[in-house]
Scaffold this active site. Sequence first.
Site: not given
Length: 294
Positions: A53, A97, A120
């Site tokens: 990422k 994460q 997200d």
Amino acid sequence: MNTIIIDGKHTSERVRRNLRSVIEQLKQAGHTPGLAVVLVGEDPASQVYVNSKVKACEELGIYSQKWVMPTETSQEELVQLIDRLNHDDRIHGILVQSPPPPHIDEAAVVLCIDPRKDVDGFHPVNVAKLVMEDSSGFVPCTPLGCMELLKEYGIETKGKHAVIIGRSMIVGKPMAHLLMSKQANATVTVAHSRTTNLADLCRTADILVAAVGRPGLVTAQYVKPGAVVLDVGINRVEDPTRPRGYRIVGDVNYDEVAPLCSAITPVPGGVGPMTIAMLMANTVKACRASCGVD
Ligand code: NAD
């Protein structure tokens, strides 16, 4: 059947190319999109995801911060960091994460992220916006990537029967909302671990989305000839012929199913590459919204 192999790598590169010019324009106007990626613990797979990422940000000219915190980090320390990032003007997107170590309450952490920075799409405000078809919200990256693939390949969803196997908050549920939305107009059935006669149900699908985490679950018996199959699964299976001792397969038995379909995503190279591209897209969207471009 002349099966179209849906190329996620190619499509993700096209998405990134488009983003590059938007980022350039934002920078010229004095705004640089910024993403903070937070990893708690030392899970090797998570480290790989986090690094890719950050690398994607670097390639596109997105400012990034990588926070790696020790496994024993407390909930309070993590929340303090998120609070700091919520107030950092250089940061437009925050990603923690998954999965965090077991002592961290992941749902409580998500609640602490400013919904305007929740790239997200896990915060309840963004979940509600998805359900309400309010396009100002953030949609989870993997289902967003699946929709982008359908669009890229001109696959009609209107009036089609879509069956999604899996009801997770990350893939199955948002995918169902996207496909049933007034944009896509599909008729959606969501199957899960307690669904009976799964193969019969799947065989009624014009579009079949597998998001289960069971290698090769979807066999030829599950697929109507001419259906479109999107394989979201990422599963490691042992393979002594590979240097790493394993290979990555999807939830679909590709060799058996591909000849039946009108279009199918391979694993790897299908849905997978889209996820990071859509994360970058969500970060740029957050930046645009914060500086009043949208
Ligand atoms: P999850 O474990 O949260 O959910 C799996 C779902 O599958 C559940 O809703 C469960 O009810 C259903 N299920 C389990 N066994 C079943 C069965 N035998 N029959 C029917 N349904 C069954 O998983 P997830 O996070 O949604 O991920 C699903 C898969 O997608 C995994 O392989 C994961 O690695 C992969 N994934 C890929 C990406 C990507 O970037 N391509 C992103 C997220 C997840």
